[in-house]
Write a protein that holds these residues in place. Structure first.
Motif, PDB file in Angstrom:
ATOM      1  N   VAL A 118       0.588  -1.305  -0.148  1.00 20.30           N
ATOM      2  CA  VAL A 118       0.093  -0.109   0.223  1.00 20.30           C
ATOM      3  C   VAL A 118       1.309   1.023   0.028  1.00 20.30           C
ATOM      4  CG1 VAL A 118      -1.797   1.301   1.221  1.00 20.30           C
ATOM      5  CG2 VAL A 118      -1.869  -0.933   1.299  1.00 20.30           C
ATOM      6  N   PHE A 119       1.715   0.880   0.460  1.00 25.07           N
ATOM      7  CA  PHE A 119       2.840   2.599   1.102  1.00 25.07           C
ATOM      8  C   PHE A 119       3.514   2.644  -0.088  1.00 25.07           C
ATOM      9  CE2 PHE A 119       7.248   3.988   1.327  1.00 25.07           C
ATOM     10  CZ  PHE A 119       6.820   5.154   1.933  1.00 25.07           C
ATOM     11  N   ALA A 120       4.170   1.195  -1.018  1.00 29.70           N
ATOM     12  CA  ALA A 120       4.543   1.682  -2.218  1.00 29.70           C
ATOM     13  C   ALA A 120       4.094   2.055  -3.688  1.00 29.70           C
ATOM     14  CB  ALA A 120       5.173  -0.126  -3.112  1.00 29.70           C
ATOM     15  N   VAL A 121       2.426   1.899  -3.220  1.00 31.09           N
ATOM     16  CA  VAL A 121       0.895   2.134  -4.578  1.00 31.09           C
ATOM     17  C   VAL A 121       0.604   3.606  -4.345  1.00 31.09           C
ATOM     18  CG1 VAL A 121      -1.064   2.002  -4.834  1.00 31.09           C
ATOM     19  CG2 VAL A 121      -0.540   0.288  -4.673  1.00 31.09           C
ATOM     20  N   ALA A 122       1.029   4.369  -2.486  1.00 29.79           N
ATOM     21  CA  ALA A 122       0.671   5.894  -2.246  1.00 29.79           C
ATOM     22  C   ALA A 122       1.868   6.366  -2.934  1.00 29.79           C
ATOM     23  CB  ALA A 122       0.833   5.946  -1.428  1.00 29.79           C
ATOM     24  N   LEU A 123       3.408   6.064  -2.007  1.00 27.85           N
ATOM     25  CA  LEU A 123       4.566   6.423  -3.116  1.00 27.85           C
ATOM     26  C   LEU A 123       4.461   6.963  -4.390  1.00 27.85           C
ATOM     27  CD1 LEU A 123       7.208   8.165  -2.539  1.00 27.85           C
ATOM     28  CD2 LEU A 123       7.980   4.968  -2.359  1.00 27.85           C
ATOM     29  N   LEU A 124       4.345   6.005  -5.664  1.00 22.26           N
ATOM     30  CA  LEU A 124       3.724   5.526  -7.096  1.00 22.26           C
ATOM     31  C   LEU A 124       3.102   6.698  -7.547  1.00 22.26           C
ATOM     32  CD1 LEU A 124       5.325   3.742  -9.464  1.00 22.26           C
ATOM     33  CD2 LEU A 124       3.558   2.233  -9.095  1.00 22.26           C
ATOM     34  N   MET A 125       1.650   6.660  -6.751  1.00 24.06           N
ATOM     35  CA  MET A 125       1.073   7.493  -7.512  1.00 24.06           C
ATOM     36  C   MET A 125       1.291   8.926  -6.679  1.00 24.06           C
ATOM     37  SD  MET A 125      -1.535   5.985  -9.044  1.00 24.06           S
ATOM     38  CE  MET A 125       0.466   5.071  -9.493  1.00 24.06           C
ATOM     39  N   ARG A 126       1.976   9.293  -5.655  1.00 21.92           N
ATOM     40  CA  ARG A 126       2.463  11.200  -6.168  1.00 21.92           C
ATOM     41  C   ARG A 126       3.451  10.875  -6.391  1.00 21.92           C
ATOM     42  NH1 ARG A 126       0.169  13.898  -2.143  1.00 21.92           N
ATOM     43  NH2 ARG A 126      -0.457  12.672  -0.051  1.00 21.92           N
ATOM     44  N   LEU A 170       4.252   9.413  -9.697  1.00 28.57           N
ATOM     45  CA  LEU A 170       3.426   9.815 -10.988  1.00 28.57           C
ATOM     46  C   LEU A 170       2.536  11.485 -11.108  1.00 28.57           C
ATOM     47  CD1 LEU A 170       2.836   5.864 -11.698  1.00 28.57           C
ATOM     48  CD2 LEU A 170       4.180   7.582 -13.056  1.00 28.57           C
ATOM     49  N   SER A 171       1.628  11.686 -10.138  1.00 29.57           N
ATOM     50  CA  SER A 171       0.988  12.816 -10.287  1.00 29.57           C
ATOM     51  C   SER A 171       1.574  13.933 -10.149  1.00 29.57           C
ATOM     52  CB  SER A 171       0.043  12.857  -9.637  1.00 29.57           C
ATOM     53  OG  SER A 171       0.495  12.691  -7.944  1.00 29.57           O
ATOM     54  N   GLY A 172       3.007  13.963  -9.389  1.00 30.20           N
ATOM     55  CA  GLY A 172       3.686  15.025  -9.244  1.00 30.20           C
ATOM     56  C   GLY A 172       3.109  15.777  -8.177  1.00 30.20           C
ATOM     57  N   GLU A 173       2.565  15.587  -6.877  1.00 26.85           N
ATOM     58  CA  GLU A 173       2.058  15.880  -5.689  1.00 26.85           C
ATOM     59  C   GLU A 173       2.612  15.823  -4.550  1.00 26.85           C
ATOM     60  OE1 GLU A 173      -2.377  14.892  -5.422  1.00 26.85           O
ATOM     61  OE2 GLU A 173      -2.609  15.748  -7.394  1.00 26.85           O
ATOM     62  N   LEU A 232      12.578  13.864  -3.600  1.00 29.96           N
ATOM     63  CA  LEU A 232      12.262  12.265  -2.740  1.00 29.96           C
ATOM     64  C   LEU A 232      11.188  12.449  -1.351  1.00 29.96           C
ATOM     65  CD1 LEU A 232      12.491   9.058  -3.288  1.00 29.96           C
ATOM     66  CD2 LEU A 232      14.498   9.706  -2.247  1.00 29.96           C
ATOM     67  N   GLY A 233      12.168  13.115  -0.202  1.00 31.63           N
ATOM     68  CA  GLY A 233      11.417  13.429   0.579  1.00 31.63           C
ATOM     69  C   GLY A 233      10.073  13.888   0.963  1.00 31.63           C
ATOM     70  N   GLY A 234      10.253  14.774  -0.158  1.00 31.89           N
ATOM     71  CA  GLY A 234       8.374  15.480  -0.315  1.00 31.89           C
ATOM     72  C   GLY A 234       7.973  14.558  -0.863  1.00 31.89           C
ATOM     73  N   TYR A 235       8.175  13.533  -1.511  1.00 29.13           N
ATOM     74  CA  TYR A 235       7.677  12.039  -1.978  1.00 29.13           C
ATOM     75  C   TYR A 235       6.851  11.246  -0.557  1.00 29.13           C
ATOM     76  CZ  TYR A 235       7.868  14.299  -6.328  1.00 29.13           C
ATOM     77  OH  TYR A 235       7.335  15.619  -7.756  1.00 29.13           O
ATOM     78  N   LEU A 236       7.830  10.963  -0.319  1.00 29.23           N
ATOM     79  CA  LEU A 236       8.220   9.693   1.307  1.00 29.23           C
ATOM     80  C   LEU A 236       6.911  10.698   1.872  1.00 29.23           C
ATOM     81  CD1 LEU A 236      11.502   8.963   0.873  1.00 29.23           C
ATOM     82  CD2 LEU A 236       9.554   7.356   0.508  1.00 29.23           C
ATOM     83  N   ALA A 237       6.978  11.813   3.149  1.00 29.77           N
ATOM     84  CA  ALA A 237       6.222  11.984   3.199  1.00 29.77           C
ATOM     85  C   ALA A 237       4.604  12.123   2.714  1.00 29.77           C
ATOM     86  CB  ALA A 237       6.828  14.221   3.838  1.00 29.77           C
TER      87      ALA A 237
END
Length: 357
Positions: free
Chosen positions: A33-41, A43-46, A55-60
């Motif tokens: 689930v975390f990997a999916v959330a990270l991937l979606m973040r 890919l969307s650039g949000e 990288l820190g922003g996407y992980l957060a």
């Protein structure tokens, strides 16, 4: 974990180990689930407010998504498992073509199983026969009223009564040890993880190409690193989920062989049955999940690590060393003479015993 001595302590230790392994599958689900959330973040650039597009922003952002995504993912898995509890035998019958049989249909088979059940005071499972020349058998059913043992016509034609009784005892042991429930749940959960992981890996390139037009060059480095980490996590979840399933399956086959000897007091018949089916049990056109429930699963990966069952040679060796089976003619003499045909604390040391794994 402390070493276990004797068949029943092995079974208890194996059940505890299985609970830990199934809990590990839940943890892997959360990692996915975390990997999916990270991937979606990525890919969307949000990213969350106040964070840079690195990288820190996407992980957060992925960590913030996890608390509300996880309940949906676990609930979906629970619904899928509930459906499997209700319809698993129907689905198995559809893909295998197995049919229930009565004493009138198969008196030889029914009498052998009934005698085993009477000796241990357990209900007689439903007997099913599958028209297939491959000599094999498997137990299925997630609830007591669903428990059944399916044998192929090839098995009935290949084995004599003593050997067939041992195979039935092997499958009955799987039922008595709750192996069927554990393995079916493990197959379902790993199937979900594999399906989601493969879907994400296959879809990544199209998602990525569609999202790159809306992201700037400055974002590209952080997003690329986040996507790479997500893909590595997805691949790791798939690999570890398969490893958990294999660990569950392999250890249970040794215990079921031992249980068959404990029920029949005939290790040589169990050895003979395994020798007769070795390399012949491949049931064509059935899913791998069903083959993983079978007495023997000839399907194996490139290395032994990816085989769902121990090799027939290893199982026979264990029966000869620890269950009183007749030693091979060319085997070196044992320093200690074999005891009675039973599995007890005196028949196997803690080290080197495959039933102690």
């Amino acid at each position: 974990m402390l070493p276990a001595f004797g068949l029943y302590t092995h079974i208890r230790a194996n059940r505890i180990r299985s609970r830990f392994l199934l809990a590990g599958l839940v943890v892997l689900s959360l990692v996915l689930v975390f990997a999916v959330a990270l991937l979606m973040r990525a890919l969307s650039g949000e990213v969350p407010n106040g964070y840079r597009h690195d990288l820190g922003g996407y992980l957060a952002g992925a960590f913030r998504d996890l608390p509300w995504l996880a309940p949906f993912a676990l609930a979906g898995s629970a619904v899928w498992i509930a459906i499997a509890f209700r319809f698993n035998q129907t689905l198995i019958d559809l893909v295998t073509g197995a049919r229930p049989v009565t004493r009138a249909d198969q008196p030889r088979l029914y009498n052998l199983l009934e005698n085993l059940c009477i000796s241990r005071g357990v209900p007689v499972p439903i007997l099913r026969v599958m028209d297939n020349s491959a000599p094999n058998a498997f137990a299925s059913g997630l609830k007591p009223e669903q428990h059944s043992i399916t044998v192929t016509t090839g098995l009935l034609e290949t084995l004599d009564d003593a050997e067939l009784e041992c195979v039935l005892a092997h499958e009955l042991t799987h039922i008595r040890n709750d192996d069927v429930r554990t393995m079916v749940i493990a197959v379902i959960v790993t199937g979900i993880l594999s399906f989601v992981g493969e879907l994400l890996l296959r879809s990544n390139m199209s998602f990525r190409s569609g999202s790159q037009s809306g992201s700037s060059r400055k974002d590209k480095g952080g997003a690329g690193a986040a996507i790479l980490i997500a893909l590595v996590l997805i691949a790791l979840v798939w690999f570890l989920s398969q490893a958990v399933k294999f660990a569950l399956s392999r250890s249970r086959e040794y215990l079921a062989d031992a249980g068959a000897v404990e029920l029949t007091k005939n290790p040589d018949a169990m050895i003979s049955a395994l020798q007769k089916i070795e390399g012949k049990g491949e049931i064509e056109k059935v899913p791998s999940g069903i083959m993983e429930l079978c007495l023997d699963n000839p399907r194996s990966g490139i290395q032994d690590l990816f085989a769902t069952h121990p090799s027939i040679a290893d199982r026979i060796d264990a029966l000869r060393r620890y269950a009183g089976g007749t030693p091979a003619i060319d085997a070196a003499p044992e320093p200690v003479s074999q005891g009675p045909a039973s599995v007890s604390s005196a028949s196997a040391p803690a080290l080197g015993n495959p039933w102690n794994r």
